[in-house]
Design an enzyme around this catalytic site. Structure first.
Site, PDB file in Angstrom:
ATOM      1  CB  SER A 187      -0.948   0.010   1.192  1.00 13.21           C
ATOM      2  OG  SER A 187      -0.239  -0.174   2.393  1.00 13.21           O
ATOM      3  CG  HIS A 193      -3.659  -1.104  -2.097  1.00 10.91           C
ATOM      4  ND1 HIS A 193      -4.084   0.203  -2.136  1.00 10.91           N
ATOM      5  CD2 HIS A 193      -3.527  -1.432  -0.791  1.00 10.91           C
ATOM      6  CE1 HIS A 193      -4.184   0.664  -0.896  1.00 10.91           C
ATOM      7  NE2 HIS A 193      -3.849  -0.317  -0.059  1.00 10.91           N
ATOM      8  CE  LYS A 225      -7.210  -0.083   0.502  1.00 10.46           C
ATOM      9  NZ  LYS A 225      -7.720   0.808   1.485  1.00 10.46           N
TER      10      LYS A 225
END
Ligand SMILES: Cc1ncc(COP(=O)(O)O)c(C=O)c1O
Length: 422
Positions: free
Chosen positions: A187, A215, A246
Site C-alpha cells: 500500500s 490494492h 478502494k
C-alpha cells in the site's frame, strides 16, 4: 510498580502531532468539504486529488450513486445488527456469490471492513500450534490479525524470497499448520508481491497462501481480478482478501476461498459475527462497481494509461518512484520534515497528497504517496505534474545530484530498488 501510575500519562506526554500542528505542517484529518472524486475542496480551495485509493474513479459514477440511493430506499440506511442475527440481506449474499466468481474461488464472505477481514480470518484460523509467515511491510490490519492469532508469527524481509525460505527452513518443522501472508500490491511503496515464487515455496514447505489484495483488485489482472490473475497463479492462492474501500468505491471487505474454509470463518471469526453488517448502500455500491468492472474494461485501461503517463513524467523529472508499476507511485523524499513541508506546499498549490513517515516506512525514508485514478483527466495529471516539478526543485529534491545519489542509496538499502532512468 506501586499502583500510583496515571494510565493517561502517555497521552499527556504525546507531543508529535501537536508540534506539527503548531508549525502549521500537520497534514492529517484535513476536512474535505466537497468532492468530485478527481478534485476535492479543503480549506475553501480546490485541489487535484492524488492521494486516494479510488483507483477506478467509481465513487462519483452516476450509476453507482444511483444504486446506493436505491438500496437506501429499499432497505433503509443501516442493517442495525450482525449478519448472523438480524442483518443479513439478499444483497450481501448476491455480492458474495458474484465476488467468488470474479476472483475465481468457490465462496466469499463479506465483512463490514477490510480491517476486520484480516483480523477475523487470522484470528480464527491460526491455532496455538500453527504459524504465520508475514511480509514485514504487510498492512496494519494483518499485523493486528497476527496479534490476535494464537500461534506464532515470523516476519520475513519485504518481498525477499530468500529470507522467507531461510526462515521456513529453520522453523517450519516446529509447527503444525502454516500460512504465508502478504499484500498483493503493497500500500505504501506500490510494489507487487513476488507471488509465483511464494507459491513455489509454499508448496515445498506445505504452507497455505493468503493474499491481501486490497490494492490489487481493480488494478491487476485483465478485469481487475487481482494479483493471482495477473501472474496466472490464482488457483494456487488459498485465500484472497479484498476490500471495498478502494476500487469498489465503498466500505467493507471480503475473504474468498474454498466453501469449507469460508463456512468455518463465517461461524468462527469474531469481527464478522459480532459487528453490524455492511450498510445496504455499501453492498449495493460494491455490486454496481463489480458490474462495471466485469463489463467495462476501459476503466482499468485508463487507470493503466494514467499511471504510466505520470510515472514516466515523474521519473523524467528525476524523482525516485521506487520503480513502482502500479497506480501507487511513491516519491522518495528522505527526511520527515521535508515530506511534511512539501505536502503543505502542494496543498497550498492545489494538489492533495499524503506524506508517509515512520513507522509506516523505515526511519529517514519518508515518502510522498501519490496515487492515480482511471477518471483523472490529462489536465488533472498535468496540473499535478507541473506542481510536483515545482516543489521538487524548491525543496532540493530535484536538480540536485547529491540528493539524487543519497535517495538512490536509500531506495536500494531499504526497498531493494535499483536506480532507474526514465
Ligand atoms: C493492504 C490493505 N489491507 C487492508 C486494508 C483495510 O481495508 P479497509 O479500509 O476496508 O478496512 C487496507 C486499507 O487501508 C489496506 O491498504
Amino acid at each position: 510498580m506501586n499502583g500510583n501510575g496515571d494510565l493517561f500519562s502517555k497521552c499527556y506526554r504525546f507531543e508529535d502531532a501537536k508540534r506539527l500542528q503548531a508549525m502549521g505542517l500537520y497534514p492529517y484529518f484535513r476536512p474535505i468539504t466537497g468532492s468530485t472524486g478527481n478534485n476535492v475542496v479543503t480549506g475553501g480551495k480546490r485541489q487535484v486529488m492524488i492521494g486516494s485509493n479510488n483507483y477506478l474513479g467509481l465513487t462519483h459514477d452516476p450509476r453507482v450513486m444511483e444504486a446506493a440511493q436505491a438500496a437506501i430506499s429499499k432497505y433503509g440506511t443501516g442493517c442495525t445488527g450482525s449478519r448472523f442475527l438480524n442483518g443479513n440481506l439478499d444483497l450481501h449474499e448476491e455480492l458474495e456469490a458474484r465476488l467468488a466468481k470474479f476472483v475465481g474461488k468457490e465462496a466469499a464472505l463479506c465483512f463490514s471492513t477490510g480491517f476486520f477481514v484480516n483480523q477475523g480470518t487470522l484470528g480464527c484460523l491460526i491455532g496455538r500450534s500453527d504459524v504465520i509467515y508475514s511480509d514485514r511491510e504487510n498492512h496494519a490490519s494483518i499485523v493486528e490479525g497476527t496479534q490476535v492469532a494464537l500461534g506464532d508469527t515470523l516476519r520475513f524481509r519485504h518481498n525477499d524470497m530468500e529470507d522467507l525460505e531461510r526462515i521456513l527452513k529453520n522453523t517450519r518443522q516446529k509447527y503444525e499448520g502454516a500460512m504465508i501472508i502478504a499484500d498483493g500490491v503493497f500500500s505504501m511503496s506500490g510494489d507487487i508481491l513476488n507471488l509465483p515464487k511464494i507459491i513455489e515455496i509454499a508448496k515445498r514447505y506445505n504452507c497455505k497462501v493468503y493474499v491481501d489484495d486490497a490494492h490489487g483488485l481493480g488494478v491487476l489482472g485483465e478485469l481487475g481480478q487481482g494479483t493471482g490473475h495477473h501472474f496466472g497463479v490464482n488457483q494456487d492462492v488459498d485465500l484472497v482478501m479484498g476490500t471495498f474501500s478502494k476500487s469498489f468505491a465503498s466500505m467493507g471487505g471480503f475473504i474468498a476461498g474454498t466453501a469449507d474454509v469460508v463456512h468455518y470463518i463465517k461461524h468462527r471469526a469474531r469481527p464478522f459475527m459480532f459487528s453490524a453488517a455492511m450498510a445496504p448502500s455499501a453492498a449495493a455500491t460494491a455490486l454496481k462497481c463489480l458490474d462495471i468492472m466485469e463489463t467495462e474494461p476501459e476503466h482499468i485501461q485508463n487507470l493503466r494509461k494514467n499511471s504510466e503517463y505520470v510515472s514516466k513524467g515523474l521519473r523524467e523529472m528525476g524523482y525516485n518512484t521506487l520503480n513502482s508499476k502500479t497506480p501507487i507511485i511513491p516519491l522518495l523524499i528522505g527526511d520527515d520534515a521535508t515530506a511534511f513541508a512539501i505536502t503543505q506546499k502542494l496543498c497550498e498549490e492545489g494538489v492533495f497528497t499524503t506524506p508517509v513517515v515512520r513507522p509506516a516506512v523505515p526511519e529517514g525514508c519518508a515518502l510522498i504517496r501519490t496515487s492515480y485514478m482511471a477518471s483523472h483527466t490529462k489536465d488533472d495529471l498535468d496540473y499535478a505534474l507541473e506542481h510536483l516539478a515545482k516543489v521538487g526543485k524548491e525543496f532540493g529534491i530535484l536538480g540536485n545530484p547529491e540528493k539524487t545519489e543519497m535517495l538512490n542509496k536509500l531506495a536500494f538499502d531499504h526497498f531493494s530498488v535499483h536506480a532507474t532512468t526514465a
